[in-house]
Design a protein around this motif. Sequence first.
Motif, PDB file in Angstrom:
ATOM      1  N   MET A  52      -9.113 -38.872  67.988  1.00 54.60           N
ATOM      2  CA  MET A  52      -8.799 -40.305  68.287  1.00 54.60           C
ATOM      3  C   MET A  52      -8.881 -41.202  67.342  1.00 54.60           C
ATOM      4  O   MET A  52      -9.899 -41.169  66.448  1.00 54.60           O
ATOM      5  CB  MET A  52      -9.863 -40.826  69.344  1.00 54.60           C
ATOM      6  CG  MET A  52      -9.540 -41.957  70.071  1.00 54.60           C
ATOM      7  SD  MET A  52     -10.714 -42.657  71.420  1.00 54.60           S
ATOM      8  CE  MET A  52     -10.102 -44.213  71.668  1.00 54.60           C
ATOM      9  N   MET A  53      -8.019 -42.153  66.841  1.00 56.87           N
ATOM     10  CA  MET A  53      -7.981 -43.059  65.817  1.00 56.87           C
ATOM     11  C   MET A  53      -8.973 -44.222  66.134  1.00 56.87           C
ATOM     12  O   MET A  53      -9.354 -44.500  67.176  1.00 56.87           O
ATOM     13  CB  MET A  53      -6.734 -43.586  65.571  1.00 56.87           C
ATOM     14  CG  MET A  53      -5.702 -42.739  65.216  1.00 56.87           C
ATOM     15  SD  MET A  53      -5.832 -42.381  63.648  1.00 56.87           S
ATOM     16  CE  MET A  53      -5.469 -43.628  62.665  1.00 56.87           C
ATOM     17  N   PRO A  54      -9.583 -44.747  64.869  1.00 59.27           N
ATOM     18  CA  PRO A  54     -10.576 -45.811  64.986  1.00 59.27           C
ATOM     19  C   PRO A  54     -10.043 -46.905  66.037  1.00 59.27           C
ATOM     20  O   PRO A  54      -8.681 -47.071  65.813  1.00 59.27           O
ATOM     21  CB  PRO A  54     -10.809 -46.194  63.719  1.00 59.27           C
ATOM     22  CG  PRO A  54     -10.504 -45.010  62.954  1.00 59.27           C
ATOM     23  CD  PRO A  54      -9.452 -44.239  63.457  1.00 59.27           C
ATOM     24  N   THR A  55     -10.840 -47.693  66.550  1.00 61.23           N
ATOM     25  CA  THR A  55     -10.288 -48.964  67.349  1.00 61.23           C
ATOM     26  C   THR A  55      -9.395 -49.894  66.341  1.00 61.23           C
ATOM     27  O   THR A  55      -9.764 -49.904  64.994  1.00 61.23           O
ATOM     28  CB  THR A  55     -11.112 -49.497  68.215  1.00 61.23           C
ATOM     29  OG1 THR A  55     -12.191 -50.098  67.208  1.00 61.23           O
ATOM     30  CG2 THR A  55     -11.806 -48.668  68.923  1.00 61.23           C
ATOM     31  N   LEU A  86       3.176 -39.362  63.618  1.00 61.35           N
ATOM     32  CA  LEU A  86       2.025 -38.944  63.231  1.00 61.35           C
ATOM     33  C   LEU A  86       1.011 -39.191  64.110  1.00 61.35           C
ATOM     34  O   LEU A  86       0.021 -38.609  64.398  1.00 61.35           O
ATOM     35  CB  LEU A  86       1.728 -39.488  61.772  1.00 61.35           C
ATOM     36  CG  LEU A  86       2.384 -39.116  60.690  1.00 61.35           C
ATOM     37  CD1 LEU A  86       2.074 -39.848  59.437  1.00 61.35           C
ATOM     38  CD2 LEU A  86       2.295 -37.784  60.446  1.00 61.35           C
ATOM     39  N   LEU A  87       1.003 -40.329  65.338  1.00 67.16           N
ATOM     40  CA  LEU A  87       0.256 -40.503  66.166  1.00 67.16           C
ATOM     41  C   LEU A  87       0.963 -40.608  67.521  1.00 67.16           C
ATOM     42  O   LEU A  87       2.487 -40.731  67.634  1.00 67.16           O
ATOM     43  CB  LEU A  87      -0.201 -42.101  65.869  1.00 67.16           C
ATOM     44  CG  LEU A  87      -0.982 -42.319  64.565  1.00 67.16           C
ATOM     45  CD1 LEU A  87      -1.589 -43.598  64.862  1.00 67.16           C
ATOM     46  CD2 LEU A  87      -2.275 -41.297  64.502  1.00 67.16           C
ATOM     47  N   TYR A  88       0.152 -40.370  68.655  1.00 68.74           N
ATOM     48  CA  TYR A  88       0.831 -40.695  70.000  1.00 68.74           C
ATOM     49  C   TYR A  88      -0.321 -41.536  70.646  1.00 68.74           C
ATOM     50  O   TYR A  88      -1.703 -41.448  70.330  1.00 68.74           O
ATOM     51  CB  TYR A  88       1.005 -39.258  70.805  1.00 68.74           C
ATOM     52  CG  TYR A  88      -0.137 -38.498  70.961  1.00 68.74           C
ATOM     53  CD1 TYR A  88      -0.840 -38.447  72.242  1.00 68.74           C
ATOM     54  CD2 TYR A  88      -0.480 -37.721  69.929  1.00 68.74           C
ATOM     55  CE1 TYR A  88      -1.901 -37.811  72.453  1.00 68.74           C
ATOM     56  CE2 TYR A  88      -1.632 -36.817  70.372  1.00 68.74           C
ATOM     57  CZ  TYR A  88      -2.274 -36.877  71.698  1.00 68.74           C
ATOM     58  OH  TYR A  88      -3.498 -36.223  71.895  1.00 68.74           O
ATOM     59  N   ARG A  89       0.313 -42.339  71.590  1.00 67.70           N
ATOM     60  CA  ARG A  89      -0.523 -43.274  72.439  1.00 67.70           C
ATOM     61  C   ARG A  89      -0.922 -42.772  73.788  1.00 67.70           C
ATOM     62  O   ARG A  89       0.160 -42.169  74.312  1.00 67.70           O
ATOM     63  CB  ARG A  89       0.005 -44.724  72.280  1.00 67.70           C
ATOM     64  CG  ARG A  89      -0.074 -45.288  71.011  1.00 67.70           C
ATOM     65  CD  ARG A  89       0.623 -46.612  70.933  1.00 67.70           C
ATOM     66  NE  ARG A  89       0.566 -47.198  69.574  1.00 67.70           N
ATOM     67  CZ  ARG A  89       1.194 -48.284  69.224  1.00 67.70           C
ATOM     68  NH1 ARG A  89       2.358 -48.339  69.664  1.00 67.70           N
ATOM     69  NH2 ARG A  89       0.968 -48.703  67.855  1.00 67.70           N
TER      70      ARG A  89
END
Length: 239
Positions: free
Chosen positions: A27-30, A57-60
């Motif tokens: 999980m990415m930092p907030t 590179l990311l998914y939400r």
Amino acid sequence: MLKPRYMQIADLLTEQIKDGTLTPGAMMPTEATLQATYDVSRVTIRKAMKVLVDNDLLYRVRGSGSYVKAPKAQHNAFQLMGFIEEVSAQGKTPSSKVIAFETSPCSHTIASKLNLEEGTLIYEIQRLRLIDGEPEILECTYLPVAMFTDLSIEVMQTSKYDYIERHKGMQIAKSRQCVWPDSTSTSLAARFNTRENTPILRVESVSELVDGTPFEYTVNYFRLHQYSFEFIAHRQTPQ
């Protein structure tokens, strides 16, 4: 020219993903944490994160946050490697499912690809290639029976190139490849567990031994869900 601050942050986060500091699935930092880390506004962080999402590179996850995507397996069109070699080298698990294996007289088109007389007996083989258990490629391969009289379904469930080089003692030299955009038919969509008319890539190739003998004509349909293509162009120094 100096990049906008959001692009600088996107570049830094991208590097952390590529060097493993941010691992797949993490999980990415907030946004608040990233704001404090880089001393910027929330708008700047959101723009940086959008760059990473747009670059796959990311998914939400709604109501949860942003997560690091697992990297796609790369297909280097300029380096001739078998599917198992290529995917295994990138830390993923390849597998194959043979869905058709038969012999038949070759058509004029296939005969021209393999330098055979029309009607020569060939293998017609279809394999579904999977990455981490998910279907990614449908491979339709045509091989001269006379060159591979002991070819079997068991061989095709593993590495075709390993069989050719290690078992048959043949040396593979090169593959000529042509790439076209395509879309899934009804039957292909069913194989890929996707919708009809989903964009895919069609790659046709003719592979040759070191003596120039063509031994394989293949049509691959790439789903591109877990696979990406890499083309590296080298600039020749002007004379």
